[in-house]
Design a protein around this motif. Structure first.
Motif, PDB file in Angstrom:
ATOM      1  N   GLY A  29       0.820  -1.202   0.000  1.00 64.26           N
ATOM      2  CA  GLY A  29       0.000   0.000   0.000  1.00 64.26           C
ATOM      3  C   GLY A  29       0.854   1.251   0.000  1.00 64.26           C
ATOM      4  O   GLY A  29       1.965   1.258   0.519  1.00 64.26           O
ATOM      5  N   PRO A  30       0.348   2.308  -0.611  1.00 65.84           N
ATOM      6  CA  PRO A  30       1.109   3.553  -0.584  1.00 65.84           C
ATOM      7  C   PRO A  30       1.124   4.151   0.818  1.00 65.84           C
ATOM      8  O   PRO A  30       0.212   3.943   1.614  1.00 65.84           O
ATOM      9  N   LEU A  31       2.172   4.877   1.134  1.00 64.47           N
ATOM     10  CA  LEU A  31       2.261   5.481   2.457  1.00 64.47           C
ATOM     11  C   LEU A  31       1.238   6.598   2.631  1.00 64.47           C
ATOM     12  O   LEU A  31       0.685   6.787   3.702  1.00 64.47           O
ATOM     13  N   TRP A  32       1.006   7.366   1.556  1.00 64.37           N
ATOM     14  CA  TRP A  32       0.022   8.441   1.599  1.00 64.37           C
ATOM     15  C   TRP A  32      -1.060   8.115   0.582  1.00 64.37           C
ATOM     16  O   TRP A  32      -0.783   7.634  -0.513  1.00 64.37           O
ATOM     17  N   PRO A  33      -2.313   8.379   0.911  1.00 66.36           N
ATOM     18  CA  PRO A  33      -3.379   8.093  -0.060  1.00 66.36           C
ATOM     19  C   PRO A  33      -3.278   9.019  -1.272  1.00 66.36           C
ATOM     20  O   PRO A  33      -2.879  10.175  -1.144  1.00 66.36           O
ATOM     21  N   GLN A  34      -3.632   8.487  -2.425  1.00 71.58           N
ATOM     22  CA  GLN A  34      -3.604   9.300  -3.628  1.00 71.58           C
ATOM     23  C   GLN A  34      -4.777  10.259  -3.615  1.00 71.58           C
ATOM     24  O   GLN A  34      -5.888   9.894  -3.242  1.00 71.58           O
ATOM     25  N   ARG A  35      -4.515  11.477  -4.031  1.00 68.08           N
ATOM     26  CA  ARG A  35      -5.574  12.488  -4.062  1.00 68.08           C
ATOM     27  C   ARG A  35      -6.157  12.534  -5.459  1.00 68.08           C
ATOM     28  O   ARG A  35      -5.444  12.640  -6.441  1.00 68.08           O
ATOM     29  N   HIS A  36      -7.464  12.444  -5.526  1.00 69.86           N
ATOM     30  CA  HIS A  36      -8.164  12.515  -6.795  1.00 69.86           C
ATOM     31  C   HIS A  36      -8.989  13.797  -6.808  1.00 69.86           C
ATOM     32  O   HIS A  36      -9.670  14.125  -5.843  1.00 69.86           O
ATOM     33  N   ALA A  37      -8.929  14.496  -7.913  1.00 75.66           N
ATOM     34  CA  ALA A  37      -9.707  15.729  -8.037  1.00 75.66           C
ATOM     35  C   ALA A  37     -11.178  15.384  -8.178  1.00 75.66           C
ATOM     36  O   ALA A  37     -11.549  14.468  -8.906  1.00 75.66           O
ATOM     37  N   GLN A  38     -12.000  16.095  -7.470  1.00 76.70           N
ATOM     38  CA  GLN A  38     -13.438  15.926  -7.574  1.00 76.70           C
ATOM     39  C   GLN A  38     -14.006  17.228  -8.116  1.00 76.70           C
ATOM     40  O   GLN A  38     -14.247  18.171  -7.370  1.00 76.70           O
ATOM     41  N   MET A  39     -14.184  17.262  -9.427  1.00 80.96           N
ATOM     42  CA  MET A  39     -14.655  18.477 -10.065  1.00 80.96           C
ATOM     43  C   MET A  39     -16.153  18.367 -10.314  1.00 80.96           C
ATOM     44  O   MET A  39     -16.635  17.340 -10.787  1.00 80.96           O
ATOM     45  N   ILE A  40     -16.859  19.409  -9.990  1.00 81.71           N
ATOM     46  CA  ILE A  40     -18.293  19.466 -10.216  1.00 81.71           C
ATOM     47  C   ILE A  40     -18.556  20.599 -11.194  1.00 81.71           C
ATOM     48  O   ILE A  40     -18.133  21.728 -10.973  1.00 81.71           O
ATOM     49  N   VAL A  41     -19.229  20.292 -12.266  1.00 83.03           N
ATOM     50  CA  VAL A  41     -19.565  21.306 -13.263  1.00 83.03           C
ATOM     51  C   VAL A  41     -20.990  21.774 -12.986  1.00 83.03           C
ATOM     52  O   VAL A  41     -21.935  20.986 -13.040  1.00 83.03           O
ATOM     53  N   LEU A  42     -21.130  23.049 -12.664  1.00 81.42           N
ATOM     54  CA  LEU A  42     -22.448  23.620 -12.405  1.00 81.42           C
ATOM     55  C   LEU A  42     -22.975  24.229 -13.695  1.00 81.42           C
ATOM     56  O   LEU A  42     -22.359  25.118 -14.273  1.00 81.42           O
ATOM     57  N   LEU A  43     -24.105  23.744 -14.129  1.00 82.94           N
ATOM     58  CA  LEU A  43     -24.714  24.255 -15.343  1.00 82.94           C
ATOM     59  C   LEU A  43     -25.621  25.428 -15.003  1.00 82.94           C
ATOM     60  O   LEU A  43     -26.175  25.493 -13.896  1.00 82.94           O
ATOM     61  N   PRO A  44     -25.800  26.368 -15.908  1.00 80.47           N
ATOM     62  CA  PRO A  44     -26.694  27.492 -15.625  1.00 80.47           C
ATOM     63  C   PRO A  44     -28.132  27.003 -15.468  1.00 80.47           C
ATOM     64  O   PRO A  44     -28.568  26.058 -16.132  1.00 80.47           O
ATOM     65  N   ILE A  45     -28.855  27.666 -14.599  1.00 80.40           N
ATOM     66  CA  ILE A  45     -30.231  27.266 -14.297  1.00 80.40           C
ATOM     67  C   ILE A  45     -31.164  27.875 -15.331  1.00 80.40           C
ATOM     68  O   ILE A  45     -31.101  29.073 -15.616  1.00 80.40           O
ATOM     69  N   ASP A  46     -32.011  27.045 -15.890  1.00 78.05           N
ATOM     70  CA  ASP A  46     -33.036  27.518 -16.807  1.00 78.05           C
ATOM     71  C   ASP A  46     -34.294  27.762 -15.991  1.00 78.05           C
ATOM     72  O   ASP A  46     -34.945  26.823 -15.535  1.00 78.05           O
TER      73      ASP A  46
END
Length: 77
Positions: A29-46
């Motif tokens: 196992g890795p000593l430090w956990p891998q960081r994964h980007a969590q990107m959220i795309v906000l769409l304009p509200i209709d």
């Protein structure tokens, strides 16, 4: 220090390093956990699609009154 003691200490240090390295390779196992980007795309509200309940309205059609029993309770805090 005698040369035999120095060689024995060197071999002991190398053996210890190999054992520690082997443990890391074995359990892998890795000593430090891998960081994964969590990107959220906000769409304009209709507003026409979210506020309207009928297709006949030109402006957003909202109900005249709201049933507050259906709304979730405010958190205590």
């Amino acid at each position: 220090m005698q040369p035999g003691n120095m060689i024995a200490n060197l071999f002991a240090a190398l053996l210890l390093a190999l054992v520690i390295g082997g443990v890391f390779l074995l359990f892998g196992g890795p000593l430090w956990p891998q960081r994964h980007a969590q990107m959220i795309v906000l769409l304009p509200i209709d507003t026409m699609a979210t506020g309207s309940v009928r297709k006949a309205c030109i402006e957003p059609c909202l109900p005249a009154r709201f049933d507050l029993k259906l709304a979730p309770a405010r958190p205590q805090g």
